[in-house]
Write a protein that holds these residues in place. Structure first.
Motif, short mmCIF file in Angstrom:
data_model
loop_
_atom_site.label_atom_id
_atom_site.label_comp_id
_atom_site.label_asym_id
_atom_site.label_seq_id
_atom_site.Cartn_x
_atom_site.Cartn_y
_atom_site.Cartn_z
N LEU A 1 64.19 25.44 -14.66
CA LEU A 1 64.05 26.09 -15.97
C LEU A 1 65.41 26.47 -16.54
O LEU A 1 65.66 26.29 -17.74
N GLU B 1 63.57 26.23 -6.58
CA GLU B 1 63.65 24.96 -7.32
C GLU B 1 63.07 25.10 -8.73
O GLU B 1 63.61 24.54 -9.70
N ASN B 2 61.99 25.84 -8.86
CA ASN B 2 61.38 26.05 -10.17
C ASN B 2 62.31 26.85 -11.08
O ASN B 2 62.48 26.52 -12.26
N GLU C 1 57.03 31.75 -18.45
CA GLU C 1 56.90 30.76 -17.39
C GLU C 1 56.74 31.51 -16.07
O GLU C 1 57.63 32.26 -15.66
N LEU D 1 60.27 26.52 -3.02
CA LEU D 1 59.63 26.04 -4.25
C LEU D 1 59.96 26.95 -5.43
O LEU D 1 60.18 26.48 -6.55
N ALA D 2 60.00 28.26 -5.19
CA ALA D 2 60.32 29.19 -6.28
C ALA D 2 61.75 28.99 -6.76
O ALA D 2 62.02 29.00 -7.98
N VAL E 1 56.56 32.11 -12.14
CA VAL E 1 57.10 31.59 -10.88
C VAL E 1 56.51 32.42 -9.74
O VAL E 1 56.90 33.58 -9.54
N ALA F 1 52.55 25.97 -5.83
CA ALA F 1 53.10 26.49 -7.07
C ALA F 1 52.10 26.35 -8.22
O ALA F 1 51.82 27.33 -8.93
N GLU F 2 51.51 25.16 -8.38
CA GLU F 2 50.60 24.95 -9.51
C GLU F 2 49.30 25.74 -9.36
O GLU F 2 48.81 26.34 -10.32
N ARG G 1 50.01 29.43 -9.82
CA ARG G 1 50.27 29.70 -11.23
C ARG G 1 48.97 29.74 -12.04
O ARG G 1 48.79 30.60 -12.92
#
Length: 415
Positions: free
Chosen positions: A178, A173-174, A351, A170-171, A353, A329-330, A333
């Motif tokens: 960006l 992909e994030n 942003e 997930l990190a 991560v 992730a959300e 964060r």
């Protein structure tokens, strides 16, 4: 009196006689016609006789007797009258609405009659030309976006990160999302600031090293700065000099990248060791009220700040049976934002991560890759024994390494 009566009776008898003879003739004619209809043959003498009688009766009726009959009957009629004085004109109460006739179009006699022709306006041609130019500009802009992404080879970078970094899907992909959005164009309203946060040994510094290596190969070393706080500013007493050096380095690289039409990359590791004054200097480059060249830059902040918070939230969710990766992730964060903003305001412009804890199977993969790189045979039983020497958080059947893959290199070097 008697004379008058006799005279009146004579007149009445004359009228009756005048009326009776024609009536009798009509009756005879009708009888003869009925007999003819019954089917007498044309050669029958009786048929010829009847036809002669009919013709004679018609002749008699056409004479004076017929006129007398008509006059007497009309004079004595009590039911019918043709007196026009009695008749009254019929008036209609409703008014007749006159239909308006459409006027006909009249043409001059000296000209020809034809329909008007439609004249093409030059404005339509200009409009079509403008639409064509806009479509061409849009297609050109799309091609330019694709060209920018191809120039940085972000697809190759993503494959390398997935291959060499374990447990941080997930990190990755994030991060790639960006970078692709920002590097697609060269005009921006603010710099891109990305903060890598998580526990120690989960792959943050390794991804920073992969980013520096990749962008040096595609843009050159002059556009990439890999800054280590322990190396570039080891002593807090030299903070003013560190501020001056960092500010000068960033300004020079940004100016040179603007000339070369590139977007520079600044990777700042061990940010948790930076002094507040150095963070203030760094935060000034993240603002939007700068010249255009300072708005076209990418800053990567790598630190262990918020690692304890990530560990607590993750273990709590695992203990509660919530293992869906979509929330990680959300929710992480959201939990990290107030912690980082309390440390310094510059994280309000970043942003975030989050990097999660590594499971035991990820630790086995780290040992396998390290042994292969050192030329050692990765025996499965040997890998299990090496992974068993590390400490883990245990929640049910799940085991998460406390120190991640940080001690893997040291363990393999002892073999």
């Amino acid at each position: 009196m008697d004379g008058r009566k006799t005279g009146g009776s004579l007149k009445n008898s004359q009228k009756l006689s005048l009326l009776s003879s024609p009536v009798r003739a009509v009756v005879r004619l009708r009888r003869s016609a009925r007999l003819l209809k019954k089917g007498l043959s044309p050669t029958d003498p009786q048929r010829k006789l009847l036809q002669r009688q009919i013709s004679l009766g018609k002749a008699k009726l056409g004479g004076s007797s017929a006129t007398l009959l008509g006059q007497a009957s009309f004079e004595s009629s009590q039911y019918f009258t043709f007196d026009t004085s009695v008749l009254q004109p019929v008036t209609r109460t409703g008014k007749r609405t006159k239909k308006r006739k459409s006027r006909r179009v009249l043409y001059p006699g000296s000209s020809r009659r034809y329909l008007p022709t439609e004249h093409t306006s030059k404005a339509k041609q200009c409009l079509l030309l403008l639409v064509g130019i806009i479509c061409f500009q849009i297609l050109n802009a799309i091609e330019n976006l694709d060209d920018n992404i191809l120039k940085y080879d972000l697809d190759g970078l993503e494959k390398t990160m997935h291959r060499e970094v374990f447990g941080q899907t997930l990190a990755i992909e994030n991060i790639m999302g960006l970078l692709k959005d920002y590097l697609a164009t060269h005009i921006h309203s603010k710099p891109l600031v990305v903060s890598f946060n998580g526990p120690s040994g989960v792959g943050k510094s390794h991804i920073g090293w992969l980013l520096a290596k990749h962008f040096r190969s595609v843009m050159g070393s002059n556009s990439v700065l890999h800054y280590f706080t322990m190396h570039h500013c080891p002593d807090n007493s030299s903070t003013p000099a560190c501020q001056s050096d960092l500010s000068k380095t960033i300004s020079e690289m940004v100016t040179q990248a603007e000339i070369e039409e590139k977007i520079p990359l600044f990777i700042l590791d061990e940010v948790e060791l930076m002094s507040p004054a150095l963070l203030d200097t760094l935060g000034r480059f993240f603002q939007t009220n700068q010249t255009n060249e300072f708005l076209n830059a990418v800053y990567i902040l790598i630190s262990n700040l918020g690692g304890d918070k990530i560990t607590d939230v993750l273990l709590e969710k695992v203990a509660g049976g919530v293992l869906q990766p979509q929330w990680q992730a959300e929710e992480l964060r959201t939990a990290l934002r107030p912690v980082l903003n309390h440390i310094h305001p510059l994280w309000a412009l970043a942003e975030i991560v989050p990097f999660v804890l590594l499971e035991k199977n990820h630790i086995l993969s780290c040992f396998y890759e390290e042994m292969m790189s050192e030329g050692l045979y990765p025996d499965p039983s040997h890998l299990e024994s090496l992974a068993g020497q590390l400490r883990y958080y245990t929640r049910g059947e799940q085991q998460y390494a406390i120190t991640g893959c940080k001690q893997v290199v040291a363990q393999v070097n002892l073999l």
